[in-house]
Design a protein around this motif. Structure first.
Motif, PDB file in Angstrom:
ATOM      1  N   UNK A 172     -25.387  71.816  44.878  1.00 14.92           N
ATOM      2  CA  UNK A 172     -26.201  72.543  44.747  1.00 14.92           C
ATOM      3  C   UNK A 172     -25.708  73.401  43.350  1.00 14.92           C
ATOM      4  N   UNK A 173     -24.850  74.106  44.293  1.00 14.77           N
ATOM      5  CA  UNK A 173     -23.800  75.543  42.888  1.00 14.77           C
ATOM      6  C   UNK A 173     -23.128  74.858  42.048  1.00 14.77           C
ATOM      7  N   UNK A 174     -22.479  73.553  42.495  1.00 17.37           N
ATOM      8  CA  UNK A 174     -21.789  73.169  40.697  1.00 17.37           C
ATOM      9  C   UNK A 174     -22.537  72.602  40.063  1.00 17.37           C
ATOM     10  N   UNK A 175     -24.093  72.232  40.503  1.00 15.43           N
ATOM     11  CA  UNK A 175     -25.068  72.189  39.786  1.00 15.43           C
ATOM     12  C   UNK A 175     -25.448  73.539  38.581  1.00 15.43           C
ATOM     13  N   UNK A 176     -25.541  74.378  39.005  1.00 16.98           N
ATOM     14  CA  UNK A 176     -25.654  75.200  38.714  1.00 16.98           C
ATOM     15  C   UNK A 176     -25.109  75.758  37.999  1.00 16.98           C
ATOM     16  N   UNK A 177     -23.737  75.967  38.103  1.00 12.97           N
ATOM     17  CA  UNK A 177     -22.571  76.130  37.539  1.00 12.97           C
ATOM     18  C   UNK A 177     -23.082  75.431  35.599  1.00 12.97           C
ATOM     19  N   UNK A 178     -23.160  74.276  35.992  1.00 16.63           N
ATOM     20  CA  UNK A 178     -23.228  73.171  35.009  1.00 16.63           C
ATOM     21  C   UNK A 178     -23.930  73.936  34.192  1.00 16.63           C
ATOM     22  N   UNK A 179     -25.131  73.929  34.921  1.00 16.05           N
ATOM     23  CA  UNK A 179     -26.269  74.532  34.311  1.00 16.05           C
ATOM     24  C   UNK A 179     -26.495  75.461  33.357  1.00 16.05           C
ATOM     25  N   UNK A 180     -25.532  76.283  33.858  1.00 16.77           N
ATOM     26  CA  UNK A 180     -25.561  77.742  33.029  1.00 16.77           C
ATOM     27  C   UNK A 180     -24.545  77.377  32.060  1.00 16.77           C
ATOM     28  N   UNK A 181     -23.636  76.959  32.020  1.00 15.97           N
ATOM     29  CA  UNK A 181     -22.771  76.792  31.200  1.00 15.97           C
ATOM     30  C   UNK A 181     -23.956  75.885  29.894  1.00 15.97           C
ATOM     31  N   UNK A 182     -23.933  75.094  29.776  1.00  8.85           N
ATOM     32  CA  UNK A 182     -25.184  74.281  28.975  1.00  8.85           C
ATOM     33  C   UNK A 182     -26.363  75.269  28.155  1.00  8.85           C
ATOM     34  N   UNK A 183     -26.950  75.298  29.288  1.00  8.33           N
ATOM     35  CA  UNK A 183     -28.032  76.492  28.869  1.00  8.33           C
ATOM     36  C   UNK A 183     -28.121  77.995  28.436  1.00  8.33           C
ATOM     37  N   UNK A 184     -26.848  78.284  28.477  1.00  4.61           N
ATOM     38  CA  UNK A 184     -26.585  79.735  27.930  1.00  4.61           C
ATOM     39  C   UNK A 184     -25.872  79.429  26.193  1.00  4.61           C
ATOM     40  N   UNK A 185     -25.459  78.402  26.291  1.00  2.00           N
ATOM     41  CA  UNK A 185     -25.027  77.599  25.303  1.00  2.00           C
ATOM     42  C   UNK A 185     -26.426  77.520  24.185  1.00  2.00           C
ATOM     43  N   UNK A 186     -27.196  77.343  24.893  1.00  2.00           N
ATOM     44  CA  UNK A 186     -28.318  76.946  24.404  1.00  2.00           C
ATOM     45  C   UNK A 186     -29.475  77.514  23.492  1.00  2.00           C
ATOM     46  N   UNK A 187     -29.805  78.539  24.381  1.00  2.00           N
ATOM     47  CA  UNK A 187     -30.368  79.786  24.754  1.00  2.00           C
ATOM     48  C   UNK A 187     -29.894  80.384  24.059  1.00  2.00           C
ATOM     49  N   UNK A 188     -28.471  81.066  24.191  1.00  2.00           N
ATOM     50  CA  UNK A 188     -28.162  82.357  23.845  1.00  2.00           C
ATOM     51  C   UNK A 188     -27.626  81.722  22.177  1.00  2.00           C
ATOM     52  N   UNK A 189     -26.351  80.581  22.331  1.00  2.00           N
ATOM     53  CA  UNK A 189     -25.623  80.616  21.063  1.00  2.00           C
ATOM     54  C   UNK A 189     -26.704  79.206  20.350  1.00  2.00           C
ATOM     55  N   UNK A 190     -27.424  78.828  20.566  1.00  2.80           N
ATOM     56  CA  UNK A 190     -28.376  78.231  19.511  1.00  2.80           C
ATOM     57  C   UNK A 190     -29.094  78.655  18.938  1.00  2.80           C
ATOM     58  N   UNK A 204      -9.011  83.217  26.767  1.00  3.58           N
ATOM     59  CA  UNK A 204      -9.943  83.698  25.085  1.00  3.58           C
ATOM     60  C   UNK A 204     -10.971  83.621  24.889  1.00  3.58           C
ATOM     61  N   UNK A 205     -12.074  82.921  26.052  1.00  5.15           N
ATOM     62  CA  UNK A 205     -13.750  82.878  25.411  1.00  5.15           C
ATOM     63  C   UNK A 205     -13.823  84.764  25.929  1.00  5.15           C
ATOM     64  N   UNK A 211     -18.410  81.694  21.641  1.00  6.28           N
ATOM     65  CA  UNK A 211     -17.473  81.523  22.826  1.00  6.28           C
ATOM     66  C   UNK A 211     -18.922  80.474  24.302  1.00  6.28           C
ATOM     67  N   UNK A 212     -19.587  80.810  23.592  1.00  6.20           N
ATOM     68  CA  UNK A 212     -20.247  80.112  24.454  1.00  6.20           C
ATOM     69  C   UNK A 212     -19.985  78.333  24.728  1.00  6.20           C
ATOM     70  N   UNK A 213     -20.073  77.652  23.464  1.00  5.31           N
ATOM     71  CA  UNK A 213     -19.811  76.428  23.289  1.00  5.31           C
ATOM     72  C   UNK A 213     -18.588  76.532  24.518  1.00  5.31           C
ATOM     73  N   UNK A 214     -17.359  77.743  23.859  1.00  4.37           N
ATOM     74  CA  UNK A 214     -16.192  77.333  25.064  1.00  4.37           C
ATOM     75  C   UNK A 214     -16.318  77.249  25.976  1.00  4.37           C
ATOM     76  N   UNK A 215     -16.951  77.996  26.360  1.00  5.52           N
ATOM     77  CA  UNK A 215     -17.845  78.370  28.034  1.00  5.52           C
ATOM     78  C   UNK A 215     -17.938  76.673  28.386  1.00  5.52           C
TER      79      UNK A 215
END
Lengths: 99, 200, 468
Positions: free
Chosen positions: C299-317, C236-237, C276-280
Motif C-alpha cells: 500500500x505504501x509503495x502504491x501511494x508513493x507511485x500515486x503521488x508521483x503520477x498525480x502530482x505531475x497531472x495535478x500540479x504539472x499538467x 536535480x529535482x 521537476x514533477x515529470x522528473x519525479x
C-alpha cells in the motif's frame, strides 16, 4: 601498462581535432561579428548568421561534449535540441520579413 | 582487408557508450536548461516579429564588440575544459586542475565584461520596463549570466578535487560532469550572441 | 521502529487524518452550496465553509509534514530526537490553537473574531488562506520555530544526509515565507505581491522540497535502491523546482499591477514547472523498477507511485493549462483554477502525507514493516476510490471552467457571473457526487487502520527477499 596506453591513445588524438574545431568556432564568430558590424540585415543574412550559430553549437556538442562517440538517442540530443529554437527562430524571422 | 576493416568498424560500434560523458543526472538537468533557453529564444524571436523596428532600433544601441570578446572568452574556456578532460583521462590531475582553473578565469573575464556592459546600460537608465527589446535583452543575458556563475562554481569544485589528486583514468566522471555543464553554457551563448546582437 | 522518539509522529498523523475528515465534510457542504445557495445558511455561510475547508487542509498537511519529519529525521540522523517532550508539547499547542481558530470561524462572525482577537493591533486578517487571527499566526510561528529547533538539533548532532538536509531547507523555507503573512501593506497591489510569497512560494517552492525528500525517503526504504542514486535525483529535482518555481511566481503577477515583464517571465518559467514533477514521476518508477526487494507494505509503495503520477497531472499538467499569460487572461479566477487546486493539492501534498503515514504507521503501531493483508486491501481500495474521484472532480470542474470562460468572457455576447453559474450547475452536481465517493474512500481509509489489525503481518512475495 599496455591497457593504459590503449586508453590514453584515443584521448591524445582528441586534442588536435578539438583545436581545429576551436579555430573554426573563432573564425565563424568573427564572421558573425563582422556581419553585425557592417550593419547587414534582412531575412537571408539573418538566416545565414543563424545557420553559423547552429553549426557552431553542433560542433561544440559533437567535439567538445564528445557526443560524436555516443550511440543511440544521446548522440542526437543536441541536434534535436537545436532543431527546436532553430526552426522557431527561422519561422519568426520569416514572419517579420515576409510580412 | 575489407573483412578486417568491417571488423574494426563493428568493434568500434560496440565500444561506443550509450550514455554521454558525465553523470546522467547532469544531462537530465542540461536537457531541462536547454528547454528553458529554447523557449526563451523562441519567445524573443516571436515578440520581435511583432515589433521588428523597435527591436532593430534598440539592438543598434548594444555594444557588439564587448559581446565578441565575451564569445571568444567562452569559446576559449570551453577549449581549456576539453584539455582538462583529456588530462584527467590520462590521469594527470595537476594538469587537469591547471586547465580547469584557466577555464574558470575565462569565465571570470566574461563576467567582468558583461558586468561593465550592464553598468553602461543602467547608467543610461535602461531597465526591464524600458521596452520589450530591453526586457528580453536583460532577461536573456542575465539568465545566462547566472548560468556562467553556476558553471564556474561547478568547474572550481572539480578543479579543487583534481588539485587534490581526486580523479583517475578509471574514475573521472566528476570532470566530465562539470565539463558537460560548462559546454552547455557556452553552446547557449553561441545562439544568444547572434540572435540578440546581430540578427535583424 | 529504530528509535523510540519516532513515536511522537503518531499523534501528529492521527490529528492529520482527523482534520482531513473535517476538511472533506466541509468540502461536501461547500460543494452543495454551489447549487443550493442557502444550504445551512445562516449557521454556516459559504464564505465560512470555504475558509474552514481550505484552512483545515493547510493545518492537517502541516500536521502531516511535522509528523513525517519527526519520523524521518531520527532514522536519517541515526539518533534519538533532540527533545521528544518538546514535540509532544508543540503538538498540543498546535492542535488546541487550530481547534480554537476553527471554532472561532464557526461560532463568531468573522468581523467579531477580528475584534475579539485584537486584529487592529497588527492587522493580518481578511486575506484568502491567511484568514487566521493574528494571535493564531503568532502561535504558528512559535510552533514552527520550536519544531525547527528540535529537528535542526537532531540533524546537527547526527548523520547528515541529503534527504534530511533537503527536508530541513524545505521546512526552514516554509517558516521564513510564512513571515510575509504579517506584512500587510495598505496598497492592494503590494499586498497581493507579497501575499504570493507565502501562498505560491509555499506550494510551488519549499513544499516541493518537503515532498521530494519524503518521497526519496520512502523510496530508499521500500525499494532498497542505493541511497547515492536516489539522492542524485533528489538534487536535480529540487534544483529544477527552485529555478522554475521561484521565478514562476510571476504567473500570479500578470493582472495585479506588477510590471509587464512578469507576463513573459511568469509564462516562460511557469511553463517549465511541470518538468521537476515529470522528473519525479520518472524517478519514482525508475527506482521501483530497479528495486532490490519487494517491500511487504504494498500500500505504501502504491501511494508513493500515486503521488508521483498525480502530482505531475495535478500540479504539472493542470497548472500548465492556464499558466500562460494570454490564456490566463481569460481563465483567471474561474473554475479552471479550482480544478487545478483540487488535483494539485491532492496529488502532491495529500498523497505524500498519506504515503508517509502508510509507510510509518505499521511501525508506530508495533509491527515490523507492514499491516496485515486485509488492512492493505482496504487501504488500496481507499487509494483508488479517492484518487479516481479526485480525477472526476477535476474533470467536472475543468468542464465547468471551460464553459464559464466561454459564456462569461469569450463569447460575443458575454453573460453575467450568476447567470453563468446557473448554466454550469450540472457540472457542480456531478462534482458533488464525485465528492461523496471521495468521502466513501476516506471512510475506507480510516477503516483500514481497524480492519485486520489482529491478523498476522503481510509478508513480501517469496523469492524476492534477496536484500530483505
Amino acid at each position: 601498462m599496455s591497457t593504459k596506453t590503449n586508453i590514453i591513445q584515443p584521448n591524445r588524438q582528441l586534442i588536435r581535432p578539438c583545436t581545429v574545431v576551436y579555430g573554426v568556432l573563432v573564425v565563424l564568430t568573427l564572421v558573425t561579428w563582422s556581419i553585425g558590424r557592417a550593419g547587414l540585415g534582412g531575412l537571408w543574412v539573418s538566416l545565414l548568421v543563424l545557420g553559423f550559430a547552429l553549426f557552431k553549437a553542433q560542433l561544440v556538442g559533437d567535439w567538445f561534449m564528445g557526443l560524436r562517440d555516443i550511440r543511440g538517442i544521446w548522440r542526437w540530443v543536441v541536434v534535436i535540441w537545436l532543431a527546436v529554437p532553430g526552426s522557431l527562430i527561422t519561422l519568426a524571422f520569416a514572419f517579420s520579413h515576409g510580412g | 582487408m575489407r573483412g578486417i576493416l568491417m571488423d574494426t568498424v563493428v568493434r568500434h560500434e560496440q565500444a561506443r557508450p550509450g550514455y554521454p560523458p558525465g553523470d546522467l543526472a547532469i544531462w537530465i538537468f542540461i536537457l531541462a536548461e536547454l528547454l528553458v533557453f529554447a523557449i526563451f529564444f523562441a519567445a524573443y524571436a516571436f515578440a520581435r516579429s511583432g515589433q521588428a523596428e523597435l527591436f532593430n532600433h534598440y539592438q543598434a544601441t548594444l555594444n557588439r564588440d564587448t559581446a565578441l570578446f565575451n564569445t571568444l572568452a567562452l569559446l576559449t574556456s570551453s577549449y581549456f575544459v576539453v584539455r582538462g578532460v583529456v588530462a584527467a583521462r590520462e590521469g594527470n590531475n595537476a594538469l587537469c586542475a591547471r586547465w580547469l582553473w584557466a577555464a574558470v578565469a575565462m569565465g571570470g573575464l566574461f563576467l567582468v565584461i558583461k558586468a561593465s556592459e550592464y553598468a553602461d546600460h543602467f547608467a543610461a537608465g535602461v531597465s526591464l520596463s524600458s521596452n520589450t527589446f530591453y526586457m528580453f535583452y536583460l532577461s536573456l543575458t542575465f539568465f545566462h549570466f547566472m548560468h556562467v556563475i553556476l558553471g564556474m562554481v561547478i568547474l572550481a569544485a572539480v578543479a579543487v578535487k583534481a588539485g587534490r589528486d581526486g580523479y583517475s583514468p578509471d574514475d573521472h566522471t566528476g570532470v566530465e560532469t562539470g565539463a558537460s555543464y560548462w559546454h552547455m553554457v557556452d553552446m547557449v551563448w553561441l545562439i544568444l550572441f547572434p540572435l540578440v546582437y546581430v540578427m535583424r | 521502529m529504530q528509535y523510540q522518539s519516532q513515536a511522537v509522529a503518531k499523534p501528529y498523523f492521527i490529528a492529520a487524518i482527523g482534520l482531513f475528515v473535517g476538511q472533506i465534510l466541509f468540502g461536501l457542504i461547500l460543494g452543495l452550496q454551489y447549487v443550493i445557495g442557502d444550504f445551512m445558511f445562516p449557521e454556516i455561510p459559504f464564505n465560512v465553509a470555504r475558509m474552514v475547508h481550505t484552512n483545515l487542509l493547510i493545518v492537517w498537511l502541516l500536521f502531516g509534514f511535522m509528523g513525517a519529519a519527526y519520523y524521518l529525521v531520527p532514522e536519517e540522523a541515526e539518533r534519538e530526537l533532540f527533545s521528544p517532550g518538546l514535540a509532544i508539547l508543540m503538538f498540543w499547542i498546535f492542535l488546541v490553537a487550530g481547534a480554537l481558530t476553527i471554532l472561532g470561524y464557526l461560532l463568531v462572525p468573522y468581523s467579531g473574531l477580528a475584534e475579539l482577537t485584537q486584529n487592529s493591533v497588527l492587522p493580518t486578517m481578511g486575506r484568502e488562506f491567511l484568514e487566521q487571527p493574528t494571535i493564531t499566526k503568532l502561535g504558528i510561528v512559535v510552533v514552527a520555530l520550536a519544531f525547527l529547533f528540535n529537528i535542526g538539533m537532531t540533524i546537527l548532532k547526527g548523520r547528515k544526509t541529503a534527504v534530511s538536509l533537503v527536508l530541513l531547507i524545505g521546512l526552514l523555507g516554509l517558516a521564513v515565507m510564512f513571515l510575509f503573512s504579517f506584512y500587510n501593506p495598505d496598497n492592494l497591489a503590494k499586498d497581493k505581491y507579497y501575499w504570493w510569497w507565502v501562498v505560491h512560494l509555499w506550494v510551488e517552492g519549499v513544499w516541493e522540497l518537503i515532498l521530494g525528500s519524503i518521497l526519496a525517503f520512502v523510496l530508499i526504504k521500500t525499494t532498497g535502491v542505493d541511497r547515492e542514486v536516489i539522492e542524485k535525483w533528489l538534487y536535480v529535482i529540487i534544483a529544477m523546482t527552485l529555478i522554475t518555481g521561484i521565478i514562476g511566481t510571476g504567473h500570479h503577477y500578470y493582472w495585479i499591477g506588477a510590471p509587464e515583464y512578469w507576463q513573459w517571465w511568469g509564462s516562460i518559467f511557469s511553463a517549465l514547472e511541470p518538468i521537476p514533477f515529470f522528473m519525479m514521476t520518472v524517478f519514482a518508477f525508475n527506482m521501483v523498477n530497479r528495486r532490490r526487494r519487494n517491500h511487504p507494505n504494498k500500500a505504501a509503495v502504491l501511494w508513493a507511485m500515486g503521488t508521483a503520477v498525480m502530482a505531475f497531472l495535478g500540479a504539472g499538467v493542470w497548472g500548465f493549462l492556464h499558466t500562460l499569460a494570454p490564456i490566463n487572461y481569460y481563465t483567471h479566477g474561474t473554475q479552471i483554477t479550482a480544478a487545478h487546486g483540487h488535483m494539485a493539492f491532492y496529488g502532491a501534498y495529500v498523497m505524500i502525507v498519506l504515503t508517509m503515514i502508510s509507510y510509518a504507521m505499521p511501525m508506530l503501531r508495533g509491527r515490523t514493516a507492514a499491516p496485515s493483508n486485509r488492512s492493505q486491501v482496504v487501504e488500496m481500495w481507499s487509494f483508488w476510490l479517492m484518487t479516481v474521484s479526485i480525477v472526476f472532480i477535476t474533470l467536472f470542474l475543468t468542464g465547468a471552467g471551460i464553459l464559464q470562460v466561454y459564456l462569461q468572457r469569450y463569447s460575443g455576447d458575454p453573460l453575467p457571473f450568476m447567470v453563468v453559474q446557473d448554466k454550469i450547475a450540472m457540472f457542480y452536481w456531478m462534482r458533488e457526487v464525485a465528492g461523496a465517493v471521495f468521502m466513501v474512500g476516506l471512510i475506507a481509509y480510516v477503516a483500514s487502520f481497524f480492519v485486520g489489525s489482529r491478523d498476522p503481518e503481510a509478508t513480501a512475495v517469496a523469492g524476492d527477499s534477496a536484500a530483505a
